[in-house]
Write an enzyme that holds these catalytic residues in place. Structure first.
Site, PDB file in Angstrom:
ATOM      1  N   CYS A  99      39.961  39.216  41.635  1.00  0.00           N
ATOM      2  CA  CYS A  99      40.752  39.783  42.735  1.00  0.00           C
ATOM      3  C   CYS A  99      40.886  38.784  43.879  1.00  0.00           C
ATOM      4  O   CYS A  99      39.873  38.292  44.390  1.00  0.00           O
ATOM      5  CB  CYS A  99      40.071  41.059  43.224  1.00  0.00           C
ATOM      6  SG  CYS A  99      40.773  41.725  44.741  1.00  0.00           S
TER       7      CYS A  99
ATOM      8  N   TRP B 205      36.826  50.131  39.411  1.00  0.00           N
ATOM      9  CA  TRP B 205      36.236  48.893  38.919  1.00  0.00           C
ATOM     10  C   TRP B 205      34.853  49.227  38.388  1.00  0.00           C
ATOM     11  O   TRP B 205      34.177  50.129  38.902  1.00  0.00           O
ATOM     12  CB  TRP B 205      36.090  47.876  40.050  1.00  0.00           C
ATOM     13  CG  TRP B 205      37.382  47.330  40.590  1.00  0.00           C
ATOM     14  CD1 TRP B 205      38.209  47.926  41.490  1.00  0.00           C
ATOM     15  CD2 TRP B 205      37.973  46.067  40.277  1.00  0.00           C
ATOM     16  NE1 TRP B 205      39.288  47.110  41.762  1.00  0.00           N
ATOM     17  CE2 TRP B 205      39.168  45.955  41.030  1.00  0.00           C
ATOM     18  CE3 TRP B 205      37.617  45.009  39.439  1.00  0.00           C
ATOM     19  CZ2 TRP B 205      40.002  44.842  40.968  1.00  0.00           C
ATOM     20  CZ3 TRP B 205      38.441  43.897  39.370  1.00  0.00           C
ATOM     21  CH2 TRP B 205      39.615  43.823  40.127  1.00  0.00           C
TER      22      TRP B 205
ATOM     23  N   THR C  66      38.733  50.135  45.703  1.00  0.00           N
ATOM     24  CA  THR C  66      39.073  48.715  45.792  1.00  0.00           C
ATOM     25  C   THR C  66      37.836  47.843  45.950  1.00  0.00           C
ATOM     26  O   THR C  66      36.774  48.286  46.395  1.00  0.00           O
ATOM     27  CB  THR C  66      40.016  48.460  46.977  1.00  0.00           C
ATOM     28  OG1 THR C  66      39.351  48.816  48.206  1.00  0.00           O
ATOM     29  CG2 THR C  66      41.304  49.255  46.846  1.00  0.00           C
ATOM     30  N   VAL C  67      37.994  46.577  45.603  1.00  0.00           N
ATOM     31  CA  VAL C  67      37.052  45.525  45.944  1.00  0.00           C
ATOM     32  C   VAL C  67      37.823  44.509  46.797  1.00  0.00           C
ATOM     33  O   VAL C  67      39.038  44.382  46.634  1.00  0.00           O
ATOM     34  CB  VAL C  67      36.467  44.843  44.689  1.00  0.00           C
ATOM     35  CG1 VAL C  67      35.573  45.796  43.933  1.00  0.00           C
ATOM     36  CG2 VAL C  67      37.556  44.283  43.773  1.00  0.00           C
TER      37      VAL C  67
ATOM     38  N   TYR D 139      52.861  40.401  45.146  1.00  0.00           N
ATOM     39  CA  TYR D 139      52.758  41.753  44.601  1.00  0.00           C
ATOM     40  C   TYR D 139      54.063  42.513  44.776  1.00  0.00           C
ATOM     41  O   TYR D 139      54.437  43.326  43.918  1.00  0.00           O
ATOM     42  CB  TYR D 139      51.606  42.509  45.275  1.00  0.00           C
ATOM     43  CG  TYR D 139      50.249  42.080  44.792  1.00  0.00           C
ATOM     44  CD1 TYR D 139      49.634  42.721  43.721  1.00  0.00           C
ATOM     45  CD2 TYR D 139      49.579  41.015  45.391  1.00  0.00           C
ATOM     46  CE1 TYR D 139      48.388  42.324  43.263  1.00  0.00           C
ATOM     47  CE2 TYR D 139      48.331  40.598  44.945  1.00  0.00           C
ATOM     48  CZ  TYR D 139      47.741  41.257  43.879  1.00  0.00           C
ATOM     49  OH  TYR D 139      46.511  40.858  43.414  1.00  0.00           O
TER      50      TYR D 139
END
Length: 354
Positions: free
Chosen positions: A62, A95, A129-130, A193
């Site tokens: 990521c 995740w 999210t991370v 993105y």
């Protein structure tokens, strides 16, 4: 200690539950409402800076998480903030810690980072999210506000910076760094993105044009100076770098950002190699996990899940000659020592060195 009601060991991402990233007929709009709780020296949000209390959960794949890995390395916070690494792929749910024995994070004792989110916010309604920082004693996520996390590493964790740590967010340059970061975020970091997740032709083409307009502007700026702001590396360089390293392996083809490869843009390619060869930057990059993440996870873009063998990565270590523009990466400071063996990128996932 792991939470008392730790779930059973995970089995990794659920292939039958892939995420959806493209909305047909619409442009991509990123949800930027993150958990804004901060870890500060004065503990004003209830989470004071304290060595050993917090765990940074990241994923090498990521780009947003990669920023935190770089800044943690550059500032020497490895002993103060432990690191948990998720695998490169995930499903629509979370995740997962499928790189660890038994599929459990060895410190938090959980199979999914979602479990730490829900430890603090039951039925957490947002995306999982991370990067995220977890309060180890409670097992609960403190924050996933990735732009603020790296700033706070610089400004709030100074008591634990290594000797010779660089100033990544110096007061005298802060306004300029913020201005540069804003343009890089909207047009480049998020711009790729907006190209890749566009749901209609017009949205894609608008995002494409904005992306390459900004890359051309950055090329012009960097033709005159070695770093984005000032004469040393700063937060601005960290934020641009993580997108540039992913450009040829994934964004050029997978996200259709194909006016040119990074390696065909002389200034940006030299700038990216300069940073890549700077300790703390390139040694955090795992090209194998990067490709696995994008090509396997985004099934609505790449239905087969086939991961391409290319591109050739052997040129990342070639001379860049950027030192001719002056400047020193660490100013009066020093480079960080090599990564701890347990945190080193596997050689087979890096660039060929022979």
């Amino acid at each position: 200690m792991p939470p008392a009601d730790t779930p059973a060991a995970g089995t990794g991402p659920d292939a039958a539950n892939p995420g959806r990233y493209v909305t047909e007929g619409q442009g991509f709009v990123r949800d930027t409402k993150y958990i804004e709780t901060r870890i500060t020296a004065d503990g004003r949000d209830g989470y004071p800076v304290e060595a050993g209390r917090y765990r940074l959960v990241a994923a090498r794949a990521c780009p947003w998480a990669n920023r935190t890995l770089i800044v943690r390395r550059l500032l020497g916070l490895e002993d103060a903030i432990s690191l948990g690494l998720c695998g490169p792929t995930h499903d629509a749910d979370s995740w997962t810690f499928d790189l660890d024995p038994g599929g459990l994070d060895p410190v938090l004792g959980i199979p999914r980072i979602k479990d730490a989110y829900e430890r603090r916010f039951p039925d957490y309604p947002k995306g999982i999210t991370v990067p995220a920082i977890v309060d180890v004693p409670s097992g609960a996520v403190v924050t996933n506000d990735f732009p603020q996390i790296t700033i706070d590493f610089s400004l709030e964790w100074t008591a634990f910076h290594r000797d010779g740590a660089p100033e990544l967010y110096p007061d005298a340059l802060r306004a300029e760094i913020d201005e540069v970061n804003q343009g890089v975020y909207t047009e480049v970091n998020n711009g790729v993105y907006r190209c890749g997740f566009a749901g209609d032709q017009a949205s894609y083409e608008a995002a494409y044009d904005r992306l390459f307009t900004k890359l051309d502007e950055l090329s012009e700026r960097l033709s005159r100076q070695r770093y984005l702001v000032g004469k040393t590396i700063t937060e601005a360089d960290v934020r641009l770098f993580t997108t540039l390293t992913r450009f040829d392996p994934v964004y050029h083809g997978h996200f259709k950002c194909n006016r040119s490869t990074l390696s065909a843009l002389p200034v940006l390619w030299a700038y990216a190699r300069d940073l890549f060869q700077t300790p703390g930057f390139g040694d955090t990059v795992d090209f194998t996990q990067i490709k696995q993440h994008y090509y396997i996870v985004h099934r609505d873009i790449n239905p087969t899940g086939i991961v391409p063998k290319g591109p050739d990565l052997s040129h990342w270590l070639t001379p860049h000659h950027r030192e001719q523009l002056g400047g020193r990466p660490f100013g009066d400071g020093t480079p960080p020592p090599p990564p701890k063996p347990a945190e080193a990128v596997p050689a087979e996932n890096w660039v060929p060195t022979e």
